[in-house]
Every structure is written in C-alpha cells, then in structure tokens.
Design a protein around this motif. Structure first.
Motif, PDB file in Angstrom:
ATOM      1  N   GLU A 105      45.797  45.149  38.510  1.00 13.13           N
ATOM      2  CA  GLU A 105      46.343  46.483  38.811  1.00 13.13           C
ATOM      3  C   GLU A 105      46.715  47.204  37.518  1.00 13.13           C
ATOM      4  N   ARG A 127      46.929  38.273  44.667  1.00 12.74           N
ATOM      5  CA  ARG A 127      46.055  39.405  44.361  1.00 12.74           C
ATOM      6  C   ARG A 127      44.585  38.971  44.303  1.00 12.74           C
ATOM      7  N   ILE A 128      44.332  37.795  43.726  1.00  9.57           N
ATOM      8  CA  ILE A 128      42.952  37.286  43.649  1.00  9.57           C
ATOM      9  C   ILE A 128      42.395  37.084  45.055  1.00  9.57           C
ATOM     10  N   ASP A 180      41.126  45.383  38.298  1.00 10.69           N
ATOM     11  CA  ASP A 180      41.480  45.606  39.713  1.00 10.69           C
ATOM     12  C   ASP A 180      42.524  44.600  40.177  1.00 10.69           C
ATOM     13  N   ILE A 181      42.313  43.321  39.845  1.00 12.61           N
ATOM     14  CA  ILE A 181      43.261  42.290  40.268  1.00 12.61           C
ATOM     15  C   ILE A 181      44.597  42.457  39.558  1.00 12.61           C
ATOM     16  N   VAL A 204      49.746  36.600  41.218  1.00  5.50           N
ATOM     17  CA  VAL A 204      48.371  36.751  40.746  1.00  5.50           C
ATOM     18  C   VAL A 204      47.398  36.098  41.714  1.00  5.50           C
ATOM     19  N   ILE A 223      44.669  35.265  35.482  1.00  5.33           N
ATOM     20  CA  ILE A 223      43.429  35.615  36.195  1.00  5.33           C
ATOM     21  C   ILE A 223      42.246  34.842  35.620  1.00  5.33           C
ATOM     22  N   GLU A 245      43.366  38.498  47.809  1.00  5.72           N
ATOM     23  CA  GLU A 245      43.220  39.797  48.467  1.00  5.72           C
ATOM     24  C   GLU A 245      41.985  40.520  47.962  1.00  5.72           C
ATOM     25  N   TYR A 246      41.751  40.440  46.666  1.00  3.44           N
ATOM     26  CA  TYR A 246      40.574  41.112  46.095  1.00  3.44           C
ATOM     27  C   TYR A 246      39.287  40.567  46.707  1.00  3.44           C
TER      28      TYR A 246
END
Length: 465
Positions: free
Chosen positions: A387, A445-446, A384-385, A442, A369, A448-449
C-alpha cells in the motif's frame, strides 16, 4: 545413431584409457583381444597412432566394457551424445554455475568409484549453503551430459510433478522412448534401462532435495525405493535430521559424502584457494583486486591465504565478496576487517540495508513481502501489497539491488531475495521478530491480494466464455 559411426577420443579420454588398462594389468594387445578389436583401434584411441577418421562406436563400447569404464570416459560426452542438449529450463542455471568453476575432483572421484563399484544406487552430496553443491551438480551435468533436475524454491520449481515432467522429456529425447505419457518414474527408469547399450549406465543428477515441497510420508520427489540395474541418482542436499531424510531405498546401494567432514574440508580448502586465484587472474576484476591488495601492503599469496580462512570453505561467500572488493565496496576496510564467513557477510548486508538500528516500517514491510513471497514479483505487486507508491518502492529496491537483484521472470522485470540462505538469515533476525504484528498484517495483505487476483482471473474467464 549407428554402432558403425566414428568418434574420436578426447585428451582426457586418452589419459583415462591409458590409466585404466595399466591399472587392469593389461597390455595393448591383451586389451584388444578382450574387447574383440584390433590393436590399431586401441592405439588410435590412445593417440599413439594417427586417427583422422575416428574409431567405430562399437569398438569404444567394447573397450570400455572390458575395462569397466564408461564410453564417455574415453569420448567427450558432447561427441558421444551429439543430439543431447542441456534442458532449456536449466541451461542458464548450469552456465552461470560453471563460471570460474575449479576443483572438486575428490567429489567426482568418489562418485565415479561408487558407480564403478555398485550395480545401481543413490549417491548424495551433503553440505551447508554456499559449499558449492549446485555448482558441482552443474559441472557434472555440463561435462558428462547427464539428465538432470534443479529444485529452485525461489522460482516455485520444486514439486514432484514438475520433476517427473522434466525427466520424462529428457529420457524420451535421449532414448527415444514410446508411450510414456502415463508412466510414473519407476516405469520410465525401467524403460530407459532397457535401452541402455552394453556397458552404459543411466545417471540422473538432482540438485537441492532440501528445497522440495510435497506431501509428507513419501520419498522426496517420489524417488523409487528400488532401481533397475545400471541406473543411478546423484543428489545434493543440505544437512538434515533423520526424520527429514525421506529417501528410503532398502536393498539399493546408498552413499553419502558430507562436505563438512574433516578430510573433505581440507580438500575443499585447496579448491577455495584456487577459486580465489581465478578471481585474481580474471580480467574483469584483476586490476581492482590487485590495487586493493597493493594499497594494503600485502601480497597476492597473503590475500589468498587470509581470504580463504575467512571464507570458512564457503564458495558463495567468495562469489559475492570478491566482486564487491573489486567494485570498491570494501575500500574502507583492511584485510583483517573483512567479514568472517557467510553469516557475518550477511550481517554486513543487514547493516548496508540500513536495517541495523530501528528500521522504519516501510523497509520492514517490503522486506517481509520479499521474504514471504518466495517467487520473483514485480515492483507493482510489491507496491500494491505494501500500500505504497510504486516510485518509492522502486527507489528502495534500487538501493537494495545487491541483495534484491532484478530478474526476468515470465517476461517481466521482477525482484527476489538473492539467495535462500540470506532469506533464512533474515528469518532469524531479532529485529524482525519484534515486528510480529506487522508481519501478520503483511501476510493478511498478501493473502488478500492473491484472493482478489484469483477472483479477477475467474471473472475474466467467465466473461470470455
């Protein structure tokens, strides 16, 4: 500011003036006649005659013009441009980089020779990460009050439009330019050049061209292919291949100084030893460093010599290694066991981060991240990213504080990998290459965040409307 306003020469200015008129084969009286000033004016600037009230600016300009030097070679730039202040956005960077600055006179001399010889042009300093390019730019700007721009990838401050906005504001302030809102860079430079006093030059310093992000096919930062007379750029960048030069300037004088060349490496080695000497005299580190040296039955001279060799002419290596020694992080090592060069120093980071043998998934995710999001981010965003629980993330970041320091960014406490070259080191680690599936997850997720973040901002805007 009036031509009749009074200024006084600096101690360095006195020496420069003396050197310049002797090199020109002039006497004081001949210089005075060439510059249309009195001999007393020259003597006051030389310091051989009392000068309680100063000398008129016009006289300084005439003398500088006659000798082919700048007024700021004689008068401290802070006195010559008293209204000029360091750009607020770069003030902290400049002040941090000039701490413990020493040496590099050979680079400044080459820059001055280029500017003195050419009517305009681009001068580029090239060097690997940690060779002191940014510190050199900061010192040049601080001492000479040049307009400037620092490309900072980690803060997202590296786009042509940001550069243009910053330079426009600085030139407006310096030259009182009018009606510039729609001007591109060539137009701004032309307007500024028309405001230059006789014998004066406009020199703009731009750091880290290699960190610029923009569309392909143009000069980096859209730097002009032509320049007005008496306009110069001093640039810094890492080594590049020809395809990535992106600085075409046919007909404009161009000079590159590569710090990796043998003659400059020898001169840098002298500066490196002086830099280590500054740490040994620094009250903050002096006592602990001397104790570390004494405990190993060596001398300060031996320490300076061996650490200079180990640094491989890399100032960044010393900037972090020497305080780490003083803070006790290398108490279990002998002098010869200290890491060799920046890459080996980073390898020590890797081990100390407990990433050497089968790093657990949690650590890899956090590292991915930080590596992918290059701007500083809060622990809440990281959690948050990832989780993961925010508390667990912050505990890990506390253990990694040397490598992922907390920084104030947009009013919040954020985290980022402390230097671009360390992030590049991480990208090459084979241990991380084996985690390609996790890396893709990852990144998902980034994305999506930030999709959710943009959506929430949009909905908030609609509800306010």
């Amino acid at each position: 500011m009036l031509e009749s306003d009074k200024v006084q020469s600096s101690e360095q200015g006195k020496a420069k003036l003396r050197e310049a008129y002797k090199e020109a084969g002039l006497t004081i009286d001949k210089l005075a006649k060439m510059a249309s000033v009195s001999e007393d004016t020259v003597k006051r600037l030389l310091g051989t005659k009392e000068c309680p009230n100063g000398v008129e600016r016009l006289g300084v300009k005439n003398i500088a013009k006659a000798l082919g030097i700048e007024p700021t070679d004689i008068i401290d730039p802070k006195d010559w441009y008293p209204q000029y202040e360091l750009p607020a956005e770069f003030k902290s960077v400049i002040q941090e980089k000039i701490k413990k600055f020493c040496g590099r006179q050979f680079v400044f001399d080459e820059i001055d020779q280029f500017i003195g010889k050419e009517t305009k042009g681009y001068f580029t300093v090239i060097g690997d990460a940690g060779m002191g390019k940014t510190a050199l730019a900061a010192k040049l700007i601080y001492d000479r009050q040049y307009p400037c721009y620092f490309n900072i990838l980690a803060e997202g401050r590296n786009r042509p439009e940001q550069f243009l906005t910053s330079i426009r504001e600085q030139l407006i302030q310096r030259y009182q330019l009018q009606n510039t809102a729609a001007d591109d860079l060539p137009t701004l430079l032309e307007k500024a050049s028309q405001k230059l006093a006789t014998g004066a030059r406009l020199i703009i310093v731009v750091d880290a061209l290699d960190e610029v992000e923009q569309e392909p096919g143009y000069n980096l930062l859209y730097l002009p292919t032509t320049l007005p007379d008496r306009v110069y750029f001093v640039l810094t960048r890492r080594p590049y291949i020809l395809e990535k030069k992106r600085l075409l300037s046919p007909g404009v004088p161009f000079r590159e100084l590569d710090l990796r060349e043998e003659e400059y490496m020898k001169l840098s080695y002298i500066d490196i030893k002086d830099y280590i000497g500054l740490f040994l005299q620094d009250p903050e580190h002096q006592e602990n460093l001397q104790k570390w040296i004494q405990d190993r039955n060596t001398t300060a001279e031996g320490f300076v010599e061996q650490v200079a060799v180990k640094s491989q002419n890399n100032f960044m290596y010393l900037r972090y290694l020497l305080p780490a020694i003083a803070n006790g992080q290398y108490n279990n090592l002998e002098l010869k066991q200290l890491p060799n060069g920046l890459q080996e120093y980073y390898q020590n980071h890797w081990v100390r981060m407990e990433m050497e043998s089968a790093p657990n998934e949690f650590k890899v995710i956090i590292l991915f991240i930080l590596k992918e999001i290059k701007t500083p981010i809060t622990s809440s965003i990281i959690a948050d990213i990832a989780e993961q629980d925010k508390y667990d993330v912050e505990k890990l970041l506390e253990r990694w504080v040397e490598y992922v320091p907390p920084v104030q960014f947009l009013g919040a406490m954020c985290y980022k990998i402390y230097h671009t070259s360390f992030a590049e080191f991480l990208e090459r680690k084979k241990e991380l290459e084996r985690e390609r599936k996790l890396f893709k997850e990852v990144n998902r997720r980034i994305a999506e965040y930030f999709r959710k973040y943009r959506q929430s901002k949009k909905e908030a805007g609609q509800s306010n409307g």
